[in-house]
Structure formats: structure tokens, C-alpha cells
Design an enzyme around this catalytic site. Structure first.
Site, mmCIF file in Angstrom:
data_model
loop_
_atom_site.group_PDB
_atom_site.id
_atom_site.type_symbol
_atom_site.label_atom_id
_atom_site.label_comp_id
_atom_site.label_asym_id
_atom_site.label_seq_id
_atom_site.Cartn_x
_atom_site.Cartn_y
_atom_site.Cartn_z
ATOM 1 N N THR A 83 13.895 2.847 2.264
ATOM 2 C CA THR A 83 14.600 3.867 3.054
ATOM 3 C C THR A 83 16.002 4.124 2.498
ATOM 4 O O THR A 83 16.911 4.502 3.229
ATOM 5 C CB THR A 83 14.662 3.488 4.551
ATOM 6 O OG1 THR A 83 15.426 2.280 4.710
ATOM 7 C CG2 THR A 83 13.283 3.281 5.136
ATOM 8 N N HIS B 201 18.432 13.038 13.186
ATOM 9 C CA HIS B 201 18.841 12.144 12.100
ATOM 10 C C HIS B 201 17.579 11.451 11.594
ATOM 11 O O HIS B 201 16.800 10.919 12.393
ATOM 12 C CB HIS B 201 19.854 11.120 12.615
ATOM 13 C CG HIS B 201 20.073 9.998 11.638
ATOM 14 N ND1 HIS B 201 20.507 10.238 10.354
ATOM 15 C CD2 HIS B 201 19.858 8.668 11.725
ATOM 16 C CE1 HIS B 201 20.570 9.087 9.701
ATOM 17 N NE2 HIS B 201 20.176 8.111 10.511
ATOM 18 N N ASN C 232 17.112 8.459 2.851
ATOM 19 C CA ASN C 232 18.166 8.491 3.856
ATOM 20 C C ASN C 232 19.460 8.975 3.208
ATOM 21 O O ASN C 232 19.838 8.504 2.132
ATOM 22 C CB ASN C 232 18.367 7.106 4.479
ATOM 23 C CG ASN C 232 19.161 7.177 5.782
ATOM 24 O OD1 ASN C 232 19.681 8.229 6.156
ATOM 25 N ND2 ASN C 232 19.251 6.051 6.478
ATOM 26 N N SER D 263 24.334 4.169 13.773
ATOM 27 C CA SER D 263 24.142 2.791 14.229
ATOM 28 C C SER D 263 25.455 2.190 14.689
ATOM 29 O O SER D 263 26.536 2.568 14.246
ATOM 30 C CB SER D 263 23.580 1.940 13.082
ATOM 31 O OG SER D 263 22.249 2.278 12.842
ATOM 32 N N LYS E 263 8.769 9.653 15.924
ATOM 33 C CA LYS E 263 8.931 8.716 17.040
ATOM 34 C C LYS E 263 9.905 9.290 18.069
ATOM 35 O O LYS E 263 9.712 9.173 19.279
ATOM 36 C CB LYS E 263 9.490 7.375 16.538
ATOM 37 C CG LYS E 263 8.543 6.516 15.721
ATOM 38 C CD LYS E 263 9.306 5.265 15.246
ATOM 39 C CE LYS E 263 8.567 4.445 14.215
ATOM 40 N NZ LYS E 263 7.476 3.649 14.746
ATOM 41 N N ASP F 222 0.861 -1.179 0.000
ATOM 42 C CA ASP F 222 0.000 0.000 0.000
ATOM 43 C C ASP F 222 0.908 1.243 0.000
ATOM 44 O O ASP F 222 1.730 1.396 0.916
ATOM 45 C CB ASP F 222 -0.877 -0.032 1.270
ATOM 46 C CG ASP F 222 -1.790 1.189 1.384
ATOM 47 O OD1 ASP F 222 -1.625 2.153 0.596
ATOM 48 O OD2 ASP F 222 -2.657 1.178 2.277
ATOM 49 N N CYS G 131 26.047 6.949 10.619
ATOM 50 C CA CYS G 131 25.468 8.261 10.273
ATOM 51 C C CYS G 131 25.912 9.371 11.222
ATOM 52 O O CYS G 131 25.538 10.533 11.033
ATOM 53 C CB CYS G 131 23.943 8.178 10.279
ATOM 54 S SG CYS G 131 23.312 6.830 9.293
ATOM 55 N N SER H 162 17.004 -1.623 15.152
ATOM 56 C CA SER H 162 17.634 -0.325 14.865
ATOM 57 C C SER H 162 16.755 0.823 15.362
ATOM 58 O O SER H 162 17.276 1.829 15.862
ATOM 59 C CB SER H 162 17.943 -0.184 13.371
ATOM 60 O OG SER H 162 16.769 0.022 12.605
ATOM 61 N N GLU I 291 29.826 7.055 5.407
ATOM 62 C CA GLU I 291 29.897 5.610 5.653
ATOM 63 C C GLU I 291 29.814 4.869 4.326
ATOM 64 O O GLU I 291 29.546 3.671 4.289
ATOM 65 C CB GLU I 291 28.835 5.155 6.650
ATOM 66 C CG GLU I 291 27.415 5.476 6.265
ATOM 67 C CD GLU I 291 26.417 4.991 7.315
ATOM 68 O OE1 GLU I 291 26.387 3.775 7.546
ATOM 69 O OE2 GLU I 291 25.686 5.816 7.875
HETATM 70 N N1 CAA Z 1 -0.808 2.987 5.804
HETATM 71 C C1 CAA Z 1 -0.202 3.747 6.750
HETATM 72 N N2 CAA Z 1 0.782 3.255 7.590
HETATM 73 C C2 CAA Z 1 1.148 1.979 7.429
HETATM 74 C C3 CAA Z 1 0.551 1.138 6.461
HETATM 75 C C4 CAA Z 1 -0.471 1.698 5.623
HETATM 76 N N3 CAA Z 1 -1.065 0.961 4.674
HETATM 77 N N4 CAA Z 1 1.126 -0.082 6.550
HETATM 78 C C5 CAA Z 1 2.056 -0.004 7.540
HETATM 79 N N5 CAA Z 1 2.059 1.233 8.073
HETATM 80 C C6 CAA Z 1 2.909 1.743 9.154
HETATM 81 C C7 CAA Z 1 3.098 0.793 10.301
HETATM 82 O O1 CAA Z 1 2.017 0.833 11.197
HETATM 83 C C8 CAA Z 1 4.391 1.324 10.895
HETATM 84 O O2 CAA Z 1 4.130 2.474 11.659
HETATM 85 P P1 CAA Z 1 4.769 2.624 13.134
HETATM 86 O O3 CAA Z 1 6.269 2.479 12.967
HETATM 87 O O4 CAA Z 1 4.361 3.988 13.568
HETATM 88 O O5 CAA Z 1 4.200 1.527 13.958
HETATM 89 C C9 CAA Z 1 5.186 1.790 9.675
HETATM 90 O O6 CAA Z 1 4.226 1.902 8.612
HETATM 91 C C10 CAA Z 1 6.281 0.849 9.238
HETATM 92 O O7 CAA Z 1 5.716 -0.412 9.151
HETATM 93 P P2 CAA Z 1 6.567 -1.720 9.539
HETATM 94 O O8 CAA Z 1 7.225 -1.523 10.868
HETATM 95 O O9 CAA Z 1 5.708 -2.902 9.335
HETATM 96 O O10 CAA Z 1 7.658 -1.626 8.385
HETATM 97 P P3 CAA Z 1 8.818 -2.588 8.022
HETATM 98 O O11 CAA Z 1 8.788 -3.861 8.771
HETATM 99 O O12 CAA Z 1 8.771 -2.676 6.542
HETATM 100 O O13 CAA Z 1 10.146 -1.803 8.502
HETATM 101 C C11 CAA Z 1 11.810 -0.153 8.698
HETATM 102 C C12 CAA Z 1 10.322 -0.425 8.471
HETATM 103 C C13 CAA Z 1 12.291 -0.813 9.997
HETATM 104 C C14 CAA Z 1 12.024 1.352 8.812
HETATM 105 C C15 CAA Z 1 12.612 -0.715 7.481
HETATM 106 O O14 CAA Z 1 12.322 0.054 6.349
HETATM 107 C C16 CAA Z 1 14.113 -0.710 7.705
HETATM 108 O O15 CAA Z 1 14.675 -1.681 8.192
HETATM 109 N N6 CAA Z 1 14.831 0.389 7.299
HETATM 110 C C17 CAA Z 1 16.280 0.498 7.458
HETATM 111 C C18 CAA Z 1 16.708 0.655 8.886
HETATM 112 C C19 CAA Z 1 16.411 2.003 9.475
HETATM 113 O O16 CAA Z 1 16.211 2.993 8.770
HETATM 114 N N7 CAA Z 1 16.398 2.069 10.817
HETATM 115 C C20 CAA Z 1 16.185 3.328 11.511
HETATM 116 C C21 CAA Z 1 16.974 3.436 12.797
HETATM 117 S S1 CAA Z 1 18.721 3.108 12.486
HETATM 118 C C22 CAA Z 1 19.334 4.598 11.935
HETATM 119 O O17 CAA Z 1 18.745 5.628 12.104
HETATM 120 C C23 CAA Z 1 20.637 4.575 11.175
HETATM 121 C C24 CAA Z 1 20.378 4.645 9.727
HETATM 122 O O18 CAA Z 1 20.372 5.707 9.138
HETATM 123 C C25 CAA Z 1 20.134 3.399 9.017
#
Ligand code: CAA
Length: 386
Positions: free
Chosen positions: A153, A234, A273, A305, A243, A30, A112, A202, A80
Site C-alpha cells: 500500500t 481517502h 497511496n 490517521s 468498505k 497470491d 492524510c 487503522s 506528511e
Molecule cells: N484473493 C482475493 N482476496 C484476498 C486474497 C486472495 N488470494 N487473499 C486475501 N484477500 C483479501 C482478504 O480477504 C481481505 O479482504 P477484506 O479486507 O475485504 O476482508 C484483503 O484481501 C486484505 O487481506 P488481509 O486483511 O489479510 O491483509 P493484510 O493483513 O496484509 O493487511 C492492510 C492489509 C491492513 C491494508 C495492510 O496492507 C496495511 O497495514 N496497510 C497500511 C495501513 C492502511 O492503509 N490502513 C488503511 C486505513 S488508515 C488510513 O487510511 C491512513 C493511511 O493512508 C495510511
């Protein structure tokens, strides 16, 4: 004490863009999960003749055009997305920008976070030699595996900052909070061009690092949260800032609501990102989209990270606003060449062959390009005749 901080900053990004709506449609997600759930609309992607050096030099060039190179004796390149195990990427930037020989150039790495280490190192240098300026460049390409959770991302971009005494944009205050914790949330092994990540861990590690850095800031006599007018974060994806602001408000006992979140995310929503550059792209967006920040205190939360984090504060200076930069960034974002999903996947899968000479195709419209590899050494050229 002489005020020291960010005198000017500029942002650059890559040649291509992928609309996340297209990615969502192609993989059966979606589109609102990307746009609302993680808060991302687009992600930048480099052409084959672009990399962190060309983006970093492109970000720094306007700073030199506006202020000249006088006083710059240090170039700190934070990334990085390392291009060489030995040579600092900043050395190529130094050559592309035509900086004088009497400059110390070094690359800094800690996921980062390292642009913030560079900023603090710059402040230390200037505290000792207030007539000097330091060019800090943060430049990264965020890459995850195709069809992985991290895929939406990704992104690419660079921020260059001129750090000086009596800064025109943001004075960085002396007290900051720092935090280090050994955690395997995200990293990129030497044999991989994509990051390894535990997404859920993460997010938790980021939020724990935020409260850890806040506690240190508070213990060292930093300002109460109620005395901080905006916080920029960040932003691996812009929802992360939301968050973080919620967690910080709960933890520090003062409700920041959603103030600054929208304005501080304008660029990040479209860049994706940008790792080391992400926090400073958010700062640029805040400064470019709020016109009443003079004298206000801004918190900056830097997370890398692995993990290292820092929460610092700065005072926005009178006359900081630049409608010009907002226009330039918008034009650069609008000028990116859209990819369809097949083109994106093909570009993502393209890697430089190892150990042979390569000439890259001419694609980028940026002032600098990565020309290719000869005798295992990377070569760059200026494309705008400057
Ligand atoms: N409509 C609206 N919202 C929706 C939706 C829809 N149809 N379907 C899902 N969502 C929402 C979920 O409810 C969730 O919201 P919340 O976080 O508020 O609960 C959000 O979308 C994401 O959904 P999921 O958690 O199910 O998503 P995912 O399992 O695909 O993972 C992620 C998301 C963890 C960010 C993934 O993209 C990822 O691993 N990214 C890379 C790691 C990262 O960026 N980590 C951040 C911290 S680490 C850091 O900051 C260093 C860095 O730069 C990497």
C-alpha cells in the site's frame, strides 16, 4: 453567498512504478490478494532526484500555465512527508514556480487529512477576499518497511488545486462534518522514514471516523445520503473506499451500492497511496471518468490517521469535464519507468546520508528535480528550461 471551491486541479506522480503482481510473486503472495483483496495494481515510486516538492511543483505548473498567477496570495502545502522541521516545503515550490514575493506560504500536517484543512482554510481566505485565489498542493510519498503488511500500500503522487470564487469544477458547500479521536493506528516518528502502523486498527479507526464525521454532518443540517449522488474517499488502497461506502450506507440508512467506486478509483489503483493527495486524486478520477455529473452533489471523505476526518460535500459545476486531463494523467502513469523487485528494494533502501553534501543523479523527466544538499540545505532546479 458567493460560491467558492475547486476551480481547477492537476495530478502528478513519480518517475518509477512497481507492478504489484511482481511484488506478489517475489514474496509468495497470491497476486489476487493485491489486485482484488486490497484493490491495487501498481504503486509509484520516486527517483532519487524526486520528492514531495518536485511532484507538488509539477502538479501546480499546468495550473499556472492555464490561469496565470494573478490573485494567488496564498500557497498551502499539505504533506506528511515533511522534508524539514522548520521550513515549509511550499517555499521551494514557490521559488520553482516563480511566484511573486507577495504570497503567504505555509505547510500543513495531520497525516492524510491536511489537504482538506488547506482547502477549508483557502475557502475561508476567499470568503473574506473573493478576488484572491489560493494554490493548495497535496503531495506525499507513502513508505512502509520492506516485507511489512503495509508494503503493497505504498505509492507517491501530488494533486494541486486552484481554489477560487465562482469555481469551474466543484463548489464546496458550507456545512461539513468533522471528527477527531486520539488513536495510535498509524504514525511516523521523527527518527523514521517509514510509517508505523497497526493495519487492522487503522481500518477500524477509518470507518469509525467516517461514521463520526457523518453524524456531525447530519447534526449540522447537512444533506441526507439519498441527496448525495457520489462519494469519493481517502484511498490508502481502493478496497478501503468499498468498505467505507458499505459502512456509510448501513450507517446512514440509504444504499449507495457501488456507484462511483470504480470511476473514483481509476488513478488510485495505479498510484498507490498518496496520503494527502489520495482523496483529491479520487475526485479527479471521478470527474475524468463520468460525463453526467454536472449539478450533482459529491461527498468527499477525508481521513488522516491519528486521527482527524472530515466529510464535506460539493456541487459539480456545468462544463467540468476535461478529456484532456484524463489523457494527461493516463500518459503520466503510462510513462513511469518500471522497476523489477530487486531495483525496487535497492531504491527503497537508499537513504540520503546525514550531515554531508550530496548531489543526486539525474533521473527524473519531470520539469523539476531535487538537485541535492549543500551546507545541509536542500536545492532544487527546473529541468525544462521554463
Ligand atoms: N484473493 C482475493 N482476496 C484476498 C486474497 C486472495 N488470494 N487473499 C486475501 N484477500 C483479501 C482478504 O480477504 C481481505 O479482504 P477484506 O479486507 O475485504 O476482508 C484483503 O484481501 C486484505 O487481506 P488481509 O486483511 O489479510 O491483509 P493484510 O493483513 O496484509 O493487511 C492492510 C492489509 C491492513 C491494508 C495492510 O496492507 C496495511 O497495514 N496497510 C497500511 C495501513 C492502511 O492503509 N490502513 C488503511 C486505513 S488508515 C488510513 O487510511 C491512513 C493511511 O493512508 C495510511
Amino acid at each position: 453567498m458567493t460560491p467558492i471551491g475547486i476551480h481547477d486541479l492537476e495530478l502528478a506522480t513519480a518517475h518509477h512504478v512497481l507492478d504489484l503482481g511482481l511484488l506478489a510473486t517475489s514474496n509468495g503472495t497470491d497476486p489476487n490478494k493485491y489486485r482484488i483483496g486490497i484493490g491495487q495494481d501498481e504503486m509509484s515510486m520516486p527517483a532519487p532526484d524526486e520528492d514531495v516538492v518536485t511532484m507538488g511543483a509539477s502538479a501546480a505548473l499546468p495550473l499556472l500555465q492555464r490561469h496565470g498567477a494573478d490573485g494567488i496570495r496564498t500557497l498551502l502545502f499539505a504533506t506528511e512527508t515533511g522534508l524539514d522541521q522548520s521550513k515549509a516545503a511550499g517555499v521551494w515550490v514557490h521559488q520553482l514556480l516563480g511566484l511573486p514575493a507577495h504570497v503567504r506560504t505555509v505547510e500543513l500536517k495531520q497525516a492524510c487529512y491536511s489537504a482538506t484543512a488547506a482547502l477549508q482554510a483557502a475557502i475561508g481566505i476567499i470568503a473574506r477576499s473573493p478576488e484572491e485565489k489560493v494554490l493548495v498542493i497535496a503531495s506525499d510519498v507513502a513508505r512502509y518497511e520492506l516485507d511489512s503488511g503495509g508494503e503493497p500500500t505504498q505509492g507517491a503522487g501530488a494533486v494541486a488545486m486552484l481554489v477560487s470564487a465562482n469555481p469551474a469544477l466543484v463548489e464546496i458547500e458550507p456545512i461539513s462534518g468533522v471528527h477527531t479521536a486520539d488513536v495510535d493506528d498509524f504514525w511516523r516518528p521523527n527518527d523514521s522514514s517509514t510509517a508505523v502502523v497497526d493495519g487492522a486498527l487503522s481500518v477500524r479507526a477509518y470507518l469509525d471516523a467516517l461514521t463520526g464525521a457523518w453524524d456531525d454532518l447530519a447534526a449540522r443540517g447537512g444533506p441526507e445520503l439519498a441527496a448525495i449522488d457520489r462519494v469519493v474517499y481517502h484511498q490508502p488502497f481502493t478496497k478501503m473506499a468499498k468498505k467505507a461506502q458499505q459502512r456509510l450506507s448501513q450507517h446512514a440508512g440509504s444504499d449507495l451500492g457501488e456507484v462511483g467506486l470504480q470511476t473514483g478509483s481509476v488513478y488510485n489503483r495505479r498510484l498507490g497511496n498518496t496520503y494527502t493527495a489520495s482523496l483529491y486524486a479520487s475526485l479527479a478520477a471521478l470527474l475524468d471518468h463520468e460525463d453526467d455529473l454536472a449539478g450533482q452533489r459529491v461527498g468527499l471523505f477525508s481521513y488522516g490517521s491519528g486521527s482527524v476526518s472530515e466529510l464535506l460535500t460539493g456541487i459539480v459545476q456545468p462544463g467540468y469535464a476535461s478529456a484532456d486531463r484524463a489523457r494527461r494523467v493516463r500518459e503520466a502513469l503510462d510513462a513511469r519507468v518500471p522497476l523489477d523487485v530487486a531495483e525496487y528494494r535497492q531504491l527503497h533502501a537508499t537513504e540520503l546520508p546525514s550531515g554531508v553534501d550530496v548531489a543526486t543523479p539525474r533521473v527524473t523527466k519531470a520539469p523539476f528535480r531535487f538537485a541535492g544538499i549543500r551546507g545541509r540545505a536542500r536545492h532544487y532546479e527546473r529541468t525544462d528550461g521554463g
